[in-house]
Design a protein around this motif. Structure first.
Motif, PDB file in Angstrom:
ATOM      1  N   SER A  84      -6.732  40.702 -19.943  1.00  0.00           N
ATOM      2  CA  SER A  84      -5.353  40.417 -20.359  1.00  0.00           C
ATOM      3  C   SER A  84      -4.405  41.572 -20.034  1.00  0.00           C
ATOM      4  CB  SER A  84      -5.299  40.095 -21.847  1.00  0.00           C
ATOM      5  OG  SER A  84      -5.727  41.195 -22.607  1.00  0.00           O
ATOM      6  N   TYR A  85      -4.905  42.812 -20.040  1.00  0.00           N
ATOM      7  CA  TYR A  85      -4.045  43.950 -19.719  1.00  0.00           C
ATOM      8  C   TYR A  85      -3.585  43.934 -18.265  1.00  0.00           C
ATOM      9  CZ  TYR A  85      -4.797  46.205 -24.176  1.00  0.00           C
ATOM     10  OH  TYR A  85      -4.806  46.501 -25.490  1.00  0.00           O
ATOM     11  N   GLN A  86      -4.288  43.237 -17.406  1.00  0.00           N
ATOM     12  CA  GLN A  86      -3.901  43.175 -16.004  1.00  0.00           C
ATOM     13  C   GLN A  86      -2.581  42.437 -15.829  1.00  0.00           C
ATOM     14  OE1 GLN A  86      -5.768  45.113 -14.094  1.00  0.00           O
ATOM     15  NE2 GLN A  86      -6.994  45.396 -15.924  1.00  0.00           N
ATOM     16  N   PHE A  87      -2.180  41.661 -16.822  1.00  0.00           N
ATOM     17  CA  PHE A  87      -0.966  40.863 -16.727  1.00  0.00           C
ATOM     18  C   PHE A  87       0.075  41.273 -17.768  1.00  0.00           C
ATOM     19  CE2 PHE A  87      -4.631  38.271 -15.453  1.00  0.00           C
ATOM     20  CZ  PHE A  87      -4.323  38.131 -14.113  1.00  0.00           C
ATOM     21  N   ASP A  88      -0.130  42.400 -18.432  1.00  0.00           N
ATOM     22  CA  ASP A  88       0.785  42.886 -19.458  1.00  0.00           C
ATOM     23  C   ASP A  88       1.882  43.712 -18.789  1.00  0.00           C
ATOM     24  OD1 ASP A  88       2.114  44.274 -21.462  1.00  0.00           O
ATOM     25  OD2 ASP A  88       0.292  44.670 -22.610  1.00  0.00           O
ATOM     26  N   TYR A  89       3.096  43.175 -18.741  1.00  0.00           N
ATOM     27  CA  TYR A  89       4.195  43.836 -18.038  1.00  0.00           C
ATOM     28  C   TYR A  89       4.493  45.214 -18.611  1.00  0.00           C
ATOM     29  CZ  TYR A  89       8.723  44.998 -16.174  1.00  0.00           C
ATOM     30  OH  TYR A  89       9.749  45.670 -15.563  1.00  0.00           O
ATOM     31  N   GLU A  90       4.532  45.361 -19.928  1.00  0.00           N
ATOM     32  CA  GLU A  90       4.848  46.664 -20.532  1.00  0.00           C
ATOM     33  C   GLU A  90       3.807  47.718 -20.164  1.00  0.00           C
ATOM     34  OE1 GLU A  90       7.666  47.677 -21.981  1.00  0.00           O
ATOM     35  OE2 GLU A  90       8.407  45.684 -21.469  1.00  0.00           O
ATOM     36  N   PHE A  91       2.533  47.340 -20.173  1.00  0.00           N
ATOM     37  CA  PHE A  91       1.472  48.254 -19.758  1.00  0.00           C
ATOM     38  C   PHE A  91       1.673  48.677 -18.300  1.00  0.00           C
ATOM     39  CE2 PHE A  91      -2.601  48.503 -17.438  1.00  0.00           C
ATOM     40  CZ  PHE A  91      -3.082  49.692 -17.963  1.00  0.00           C
ATOM     41  N   LEU A  92       1.925  47.696 -17.436  1.00  0.00           N
ATOM     42  CA  LEU A  92       2.107  47.985 -16.008  1.00  0.00           C
ATOM     43  C   LEU A  92       3.356  48.824 -15.757  1.00  0.00           C
ATOM     44  CD1 LEU A  92       1.117  44.539 -14.481  1.00  0.00           C
ATOM     45  CD2 LEU A  92      -0.271  46.600 -14.660  1.00  0.00           C
ATOM     46  N   LYS A  93       4.421  48.524 -16.471  1.00  0.00           N
ATOM     47  CA  LYS A  93       5.666  49.285 -16.325  1.00  0.00           C
ATOM     48  C   LYS A  93       5.446  50.752 -16.723  1.00  0.00           C
ATOM     49  CE  LYS A  93       9.751  49.436 -18.915  1.00  0.00           C
ATOM     50  NZ  LYS A  93      10.737  48.763 -19.737  1.00  0.00           N
ATOM     51  N   LYS A  94       4.776  50.952 -17.850  1.00  0.00           N
ATOM     52  CA  LYS A  94       4.511  52.325 -18.300  1.00  0.00           C
ATOM     53  C   LYS A  94       3.617  53.059 -17.302  1.00  0.00           C
ATOM     54  CE  LYS A  94       2.534  55.038 -22.006  1.00  0.00           C
ATOM     55  NZ  LYS A  94       1.660  55.083 -23.136  1.00  0.00           N
ATOM     56  N   LEU A  95       2.582  52.380 -16.839  1.00  0.00           N
ATOM     57  CA  LEU A  95       1.629  53.008 -15.921  1.00  0.00           C
ATOM     58  C   LEU A  95       2.270  53.354 -14.582  1.00  0.00           C
ATOM     59  CD1 LEU A  95      -1.381  53.778 -15.392  1.00  0.00           C
ATOM     60  CD2 LEU A  95      -1.651  51.477 -14.467  1.00  0.00           C
TER      61      LEU A  95
END
Length: 161
Positions: A84-95
């Motif tokens: 599910s983290y692969q599609f989490d926009y906030e996680f990806l944006k931060k990373l």
């Protein structure tokens, strides 16, 4: 033997360095030091998403070190193993946006403090296949370091590990 000035940048995870008593250390992290890390000369807790804090850290490095012999970039201890983290926009944006851009910015403003020969080490975990974005982040930083090495080659020799 002269003391080495070693900068450790803990982007994510735990400090994983063998501390040499004959070297000077500055650790930059978004976390407070743990009890077993008292041998470290200076620990700076900063928010990597705030460029002003990066510049304050730069001033302290300038005062305490002058020149840097070694940089260790630490990115380990990732526990994200859910798809599910692969599609989490906030996680990806931060990373990708915050961590990547700010680390590249920080390394770029550190260039005047590099010694003529400097070691830069990327210390990261072996990520599972569910952590493709963490792998991509490490690859991105390594690509930046390789380009930096080539750009600075005439004046500064960068050894990448």
């Amino acid at each position: 033997m002269t003391n080495k000035n070693i900068l450790a940048i803990v982007v994510e995870g735990q400090l994983v360095l063998d501390i040499d008593k004959n070297s000077n250390y500055i650790v930059i992290s978004n976390k407070e030091p743990e009890e077993d890390q008292v041998l470290i000369n200076k620990w700076l807790q900063i928010n990597y998403e705030n460029p002003e804090e990066i510049l304050k850290a730069l001033e302290l490095i300038k005062i305490d070190f002058g020149k840097i012999d070694e940089i260790n970039i630490i990115y380990n201890n990732q526990k994200l193993n859910m798809i599910s983290y692969q599609f989490d926009y906030e996680f990806l944006k931060k990373l990708y946006f915050n961590q990547t851009a700010n680390l590249i910015y920080f390394l770029s403003v550190l260039i005047p403090f590099f010694k003529n020969e400097i070691n830069i080490k990327m210390l990261s975990s072996n990520f599972s296949h569910y952590q493709i974005h963490n792998k991509n982040w490490v690859i991105s930083i390594n690509n930046f370091l390789n380009a930096l090495q080539k750009d600075l080659e005439p004046t500064i020799k960068i050894k990448l590990n």
